[in-house]
Design an enzyme around this catalytic site. Sequence first.
Site, PDB file in Angstrom:
ATOM      1  N   PRO A 108      35.165 -87.099   4.244  1.00 24.74           N
ATOM      2  CA  PRO A 108      35.101 -85.876   3.436  1.00 24.74           C
ATOM      3  C   PRO A 108      34.203 -86.082   2.222  1.00 24.74           C
ATOM      4  O   PRO A 108      34.361 -87.047   1.471  1.00 24.74           O
ATOM      5  CB  PRO A 108      36.559 -85.655   3.027  1.00 24.74           C
ATOM      6  N   GLU A 109      33.248 -85.173   2.044  1.00 29.53           N
ATOM      7  CA  GLU A 109      32.323 -85.258   0.925  1.00 29.53           C
ATOM      8  C   GLU A 109      32.578 -84.086  -0.022  1.00 29.53           C
ATOM      9  O   GLU A 109      33.602 -83.410   0.080  1.00 29.53           O
ATOM     10  CB  GLU A 109      30.875 -85.271   1.445  1.00 29.53           C
ATOM     11  N   HIS A 162      51.211 -91.090   9.939  1.00 32.24           N
ATOM     12  CA  HIS A 162      50.209 -91.337   8.909  1.00 32.24           C
ATOM     13  C   HIS A 162      50.355 -90.417   7.698  1.00 32.24           C
ATOM     14  O   HIS A 162      49.421 -90.303   6.900  1.00 32.24           O
ATOM     15  CB  HIS A 162      48.810 -91.192   9.516  1.00 32.24           C
ATOM     16  N   ARG A 185      43.547 -94.039   8.222  1.00 31.87           N
ATOM     17  CA  ARG A 185      42.882 -95.310   7.935  1.00 31.87           C
ATOM     18  C   ARG A 185      43.258 -95.907   6.586  1.00 31.87           C
ATOM     19  O   ARG A 185      42.862 -97.014   6.260  1.00 31.87           O
ATOM     20  CB  ARG A 185      41.360 -95.126   8.018  1.00 31.87           C
ATOM     21  N   ARG A 193      12.465 -96.605  -9.268  1.00 29.60           N
ATOM     22  CA  ARG A 193      13.405 -96.935  -8.183  1.00 29.60           C
ATOM     23  C   ARG A 193      12.637 -96.964  -6.864  1.00 29.60           C
ATOM     24  O   ARG A 193      12.382 -95.912  -6.277  1.00 29.60           O
ATOM     25  CB  ARG A 193      14.541 -95.914  -8.118  1.00 29.60           C
TER      26      ARG A 193
END
Length: 275
Positions: free
Chosen positions: A2-3, A95, A113, A156
């Site tokens: 999830p972002e 879970h 997880r 960079r």
Amino acid sequence: MPELPEVEVSRQGLLPCLSQQAIVGAVVRTPRLRHEIPSGLDARLAGLRVEAILRRGKYLLLDCQSTRGGGWLLLHLGMSGSLRLVPLATPAQQHDHFDLVFAHTVLRLRDPRRFGALLWHEGCGVEKHPALAGLGIEPLSEDFNGDWLHAATRGRRVPIKPLLMDGRLVVGIGNIYAAESLHHAGVSPLRSSDRISRQRYRVLVDAIRATLEAAIAAGGSSVRDYVHSDGGAGCFQLSCRVYGRAGEPCPTCARPVRVIRQAGRSTFYCPCCQR
């Protein structure tokens, strides 16, 4: 994982249901996720009220301050986490590691997880919490613009796509959204970040913002475990132009989409359209 869009969709879904709701208690079923879960969380939360739900990067911030103290509950969904609103007395499954209990509903954290995080910050000043203090700029904020990104990338000498995914520079742009934004802007993921002009960065920032806003409107991307607080799935992945479409024709030029590995992640792009 999830972002930003998925976390923002979660925030928007939870806000009308939990804002100003009193917390009855909490149930912790595991001692730790990515980090150890604070002890005595049930006692700390019982009797407080959710004043607001904010987002910082990929963290959900529940403001549980009150006249008698309180603080902030920080939630991170990790790689496989999701938040669901379920009826009281709904049996927990394998879970389901944490419940925030209200009078008429339960906010349940499921994380197969266990890479998520459940943290507590006492009092105000949550932005100083170690999990938040080092985070980069918000890509949907007014401060994030082409001029800022151009200045931030001087010197960079790294490819632009991994840099966009570095949360110390910009938060919440995950693999899907970086690939889609770069394709939308016509910028190659292989191009060194210090060799992109100011004007192209302005175009790229507009593409990032448009991509993230479209993803939020689509409910995020449900590729594996992510679901909404009501159990529904996001559908942005169905409209991706390059992500997950290796070998398929580019929607702009019809040349095959290519996939490579960058920083351990799959990168999808069009070598013809993206320079």
